[in-house]
Write a protein that holds these residues in place. Structure first.
Motif, PDB file in Angstrom:
ATOM      1  N   ALA A  97      11.316   4.235  -1.377  1.00 53.90           N
ATOM      2  CA  ALA A  97      11.160   5.288  -2.383  1.00 53.90           C
ATOM      3  C   ALA A  97      10.503   6.521  -1.775  1.00 53.90           C
ATOM      4  N   VAL A  98       9.479   6.306  -0.944  1.00 58.30           N
ATOM      5  CA  VAL A  98       8.819   7.434  -0.279  1.00 58.30           C
ATOM      6  C   VAL A  98       9.782   8.118   0.690  1.00 58.30           C
ATOM      7  N   LEU A  99      10.526   7.320   1.445  1.00 63.05           N
ATOM      8  CA  LEU A  99      11.490   7.870   2.396  1.00 63.05           C
ATOM      9  C   LEU A  99      12.546   8.703   1.684  1.00 63.05           C
ATOM     10  N   ASP A 100      13.068   8.192   0.586  1.00 64.93           N
ATOM     11  CA  ASP A 100      14.089   8.928  -0.151  1.00 64.93           C
ATOM     12  C   ASP A 100      13.535  10.257  -0.681  1.00 64.93           C
ATOM     13  N   HIS A 101      12.304  10.225  -1.163  1.00 62.43           N
ATOM     14  CA  HIS A 101      11.664  11.466  -1.638  1.00 62.43           C
ATOM     15  C   HIS A 101      11.505  12.456  -0.489  1.00 62.43           C
ATOM     16  N   ALA A 102      11.096  11.977   0.673  1.00 61.36           N
ATOM     17  CA  ALA A 102      10.912  12.858   1.824  1.00 61.36           C
ATOM     18  C   ALA A 102      12.236  13.492   2.250  1.00 61.36           C
ATOM     19  N   LEU A 103      13.318  12.731   2.212  1.00 61.51           N
ATOM     20  CA  LEU A 103      14.622  13.284   2.575  1.00 61.51           C
ATOM     21  C   LEU A 103      15.034  14.376   1.584  1.00 61.51           C
ATOM     22  N   VAL A 145       0.825  -1.212   0.000  1.00 61.80           N
ATOM     23  CA  VAL A 145       0.000   0.000   0.000  1.00 61.80           C
ATOM     24  C   VAL A 145       0.856   1.258   0.000  1.00 61.80           C
ATOM     25  N   SER A 146       2.126   1.152   0.421  1.00 60.18           N
ATOM     26  CA  SER A 146       3.021   2.307   0.323  1.00 60.18           C
ATOM     27  C   SER A 146       3.237   2.694  -1.136  1.00 60.18           C
ATOM     28  N   GLY A 147       3.058   1.733  -2.024  1.00 52.68           N
ATOM     29  CA  GLY A 147       3.167   2.011  -3.444  1.00 52.68           C
ATOM     30  C   GLY A 147       2.042   2.879  -3.981  1.00 52.68           C
ATOM     31  N   ASP A 148       1.027   3.155  -3.148  1.00 56.51           N
ATOM     32  CA  ASP A 148      -0.091   4.009  -3.561  1.00 56.51           C
ATOM     33  C   ASP A 148       0.263   5.497  -3.559  1.00 56.51           C
ATOM     34  N   HIS A 149       1.404   5.858  -2.947  1.00 60.39           N
ATOM     35  CA  HIS A 149       1.774   7.274  -2.902  1.00 60.39           C
ATOM     36  C   HIS A 149       1.902   7.830  -4.322  1.00 60.39           C
ATOM     37  N   ARG A 150       1.265   8.960  -4.551  1.00 56.15           N
ATOM     38  CA  ARG A 150       1.373   9.656  -5.834  1.00 56.15           C
ATOM     39  C   ARG A 150       2.231  10.898  -5.610  1.00 56.15           C
ATOM     40  N   LEU A 151       3.508  10.767  -5.861  1.00 54.11           N
ATOM     41  CA  LEU A 151       4.456  11.837  -5.585  1.00 54.11           C
ATOM     42  C   LEU A 151       5.198  12.213  -6.866  1.00 54.11           C
ATOM     43  N   PRO A 152       5.586  13.479  -6.992  1.00 51.36           N
ATOM     44  CA  PRO A 152       6.322  13.901  -8.191  1.00 51.36           C
ATOM     45  C   PRO A 152       7.712  13.282  -8.231  1.00 51.36           C
ATOM     46  N   ALA A 153       8.308  13.290  -9.411  1.00 49.94           N
ATOM     47  CA  ALA A 153       9.645  12.707  -9.562  1.00 49.94           C
ATOM     48  C   ALA A 153      10.678  13.464  -8.736  1.00 49.94           C
ATOM     49  N   GLU A 154      10.521  14.769  -8.632  1.00 47.82           N
ATOM     50  CA  GLU A 154      11.466  15.612  -7.894  1.00 47.82           C
ATOM     51  C   GLU A 154      10.706  16.596  -7.022  1.00 47.82           C
ATOM     52  N   PRO A 155      11.269  16.987  -5.879  1.00 46.27           N
ATOM     53  CA  PRO A 155      10.632  18.025  -5.043  1.00 46.27           C
ATOM     54  C   PRO A 155      10.557  19.354  -5.776  1.00 46.27           C
ATOM     55  N   TRP A 174       9.645  23.191   0.552  1.00 43.87           N
ATOM     56  CA  TRP A 174       9.562  22.000   1.381  1.00 43.87           C
ATOM     57  C   TRP A 174       8.289  21.976   2.223  1.00 43.87           C
ATOM     58  N   HIS A 175       7.773  23.135   2.601  1.00 40.95           N
ATOM     59  CA  HIS A 175       6.515  23.160   3.353  1.00 40.95           C
ATOM     60  C   HIS A 175       5.390  22.531   2.526  1.00 40.95           C
ATOM     61  N   SER A 176       5.267  22.981   1.274  1.00 39.10           N
ATOM     62  CA  SER A 176       4.216  22.477   0.400  1.00 39.10           C
ATOM     63  C   SER A 176       4.422  20.995   0.073  1.00 39.10           C
ATOM     64  N   ASP A 177       5.664  20.633  -0.195  1.00 48.28           N
ATOM     65  CA  ASP A 177       5.953  19.243  -0.549  1.00 48.28           C
ATOM     66  C   ASP A 177       5.691  18.299   0.624  1.00 48.28           C
ATOM     67  N   LEU A 178       6.016  18.757   1.837  1.00 53.79           N
ATOM     68  CA  LEU A 178       5.791  17.908   3.003  1.00 53.79           C
ATOM     69  C   LEU A 178       4.296  17.751   3.275  1.00 53.79           C
ATOM     70  N   ARG A 179       3.540  18.832   3.052  1.00 54.34           N
ATOM     71  CA  ARG A 179       2.081  18.717   3.182  1.00 54.34           C
ATOM     72  C   ARG A 179       1.535  17.704   2.177  1.00 54.34           C
ATOM     73  N   ARG A 180       2.084  17.719   0.979  1.00 52.68           N
ATOM     74  CA  ARG A 180       1.615  16.772  -0.040  1.00 52.68           C
ATOM     75  C   ARG A 180       1.857  15.335   0.406  1.00 52.68           C
ATOM     76  N   ILE A 181       3.036  15.079   0.971  1.00 54.45           N
ATOM     77  CA  ILE A 181       3.324  13.725   1.466  1.00 54.45           C
ATOM     78  C   ILE A 181       2.325  13.337   2.549  1.00 54.45           C
ATOM     79  N   VAL A 211      12.888  16.241  -0.116  1.00 57.86           N
ATOM     80  CA  VAL A 211      11.992  17.353   0.186  1.00 57.86           C
ATOM     81  C   VAL A 211      12.539  18.200   1.327  1.00 57.86           C
ATOM     82  N   LEU A 212      13.089  17.548   2.341  1.00 57.14           N
ATOM     83  CA  LEU A 212      13.544  18.242   3.545  1.00 57.14           C
ATOM     84  C   LEU A 212      14.945  18.837   3.413  1.00 57.14           C
ATOM     85  N   ALA A 213      15.624  18.588   2.313  1.00 58.72           N
ATOM     86  CA  ALA A 213      16.989  19.101   2.146  1.00 58.72           C
ATOM     87  C   ALA A 213      17.079  20.621   2.307  1.00 58.72           C
TER      88      ALA A 213
END
Length: 248
Positions: free
Chosen positions: A142-148, A91-101, A105-112, A150-152
């Motif tokens: 994959a979600v974790l890597d995207h979140a990291l 079910v973690s594969g259900d995340h619909r996230l962009p290829a790049e942040p 980061w505020h907006s991207d983290l809200r999206r996650i 985003v937070l850079a």
């Protein structure tokens, strides 16, 4: 049967070997190959949990759904702990996230967080399952890597970014556990949500009328925000996000 049947029970269960689970090629561990793949078994387990709850997920129920023998499933899924790991990552594969942040980061983290909330609403067993997770599968990584990524821009070091994402996920899971439990309670009471809220408001106004709860009385008389579940979630989420790196 000697094996525990419920995928929901944890406690003193088996330890999951992440290398064996995620890196080894998918193959039966013994006997003849089963008629169904590990992916099919996982999808069936998720469907059962979505419809009936995590406690309903047993090898017997999965076998019945797939039209196969129960024991053949153990070739690919040796125990309930492994099955739970597969379900969570599926079910973690259900995340619909962009290829790049986006760089915001505020907006991207809200999206996650909104994606996490949506997934937990589709799979209401997930908040209760997460504390039992022992490893991270490829979809979760994959979600974790995207979140990291985003937070850079926050300037937080790598460890702090990991902890921040854990904090965010913990907030969403905890809030969704409460939100879903409240919905089940209201549904079980056979009353409309508005009736319950009105009753609660009348009770609290009565409770503070004698002056014993001055601070609570002040909070109750302050202008209230939208009490729609999505609006409440967004307000609390903003408080969490705004406290992550206030100066960035």
């Amino acid at each position: 049967m000697a094996r525990a049947e419920s995928a929901a029970s944890s406690g003193s269960g088996a330890q999951v070997d992440p290398e064996a689970l995620w890196l080894a090629a998918e193959r039966p561990r013994r006997g003849r190959p089963p008629a169904h793949s590990r992916a099919e078994i996982t999808a069936a387990a998720v469907a059962i949990a979505d419809a009936e709850g995590l406690a309903a997920v047993t090898m017997r129920a999965i076998a019945a759904r797939l039209g196969t023998g129960t024991m053949s499933l153990y070739s690919y899924v040796p125990n309930k702990e492994t099955l739970l790991e597969l379900m969570i990552d599926e079910v973690s594969g259900d995340h619909r996230l962009p290829a790049e942040p986006s760089g915001d980061w505020h907006s991207d983290l809200r999206r996650i967080a909104h994606e996490q909330r949506a997934i937990m609403r589709r799979h209401p067993w997930l908040p209760a399952a997460l504390p039992a997770r022992q490893t991270l599968g490829p979809n979760t990584l994959a979600v974790l890597d995207h979140a990291l990524a985003v937070l850079a821009p926050t300037g937080l070091d790598a460890q702090a970014r990991l902890e921040t994402f854990s904090l965010l996920t913990g907030f969403v899971a905890s809030h969704m556990s409460y939100e879903l439990a409240q919905e089940r309670a209201i549904e079980g009471a056979g009353r409309a949500p508005g009736e319950i809220l009105d009753s609660q408001a009348r009770y609290l106004r009565s409770a503070v009328a004698n002056g014993n709860y001055a601070h609570l009385a002040q909070a109750l008389t302050a202008p209230g925000g939208n009490q729609n579940p999505q609006a409440v979630f967004d307000r609390l989420l903003d408080r969490v996000i705004n406290g992550i790196a206030p100066g960035s």
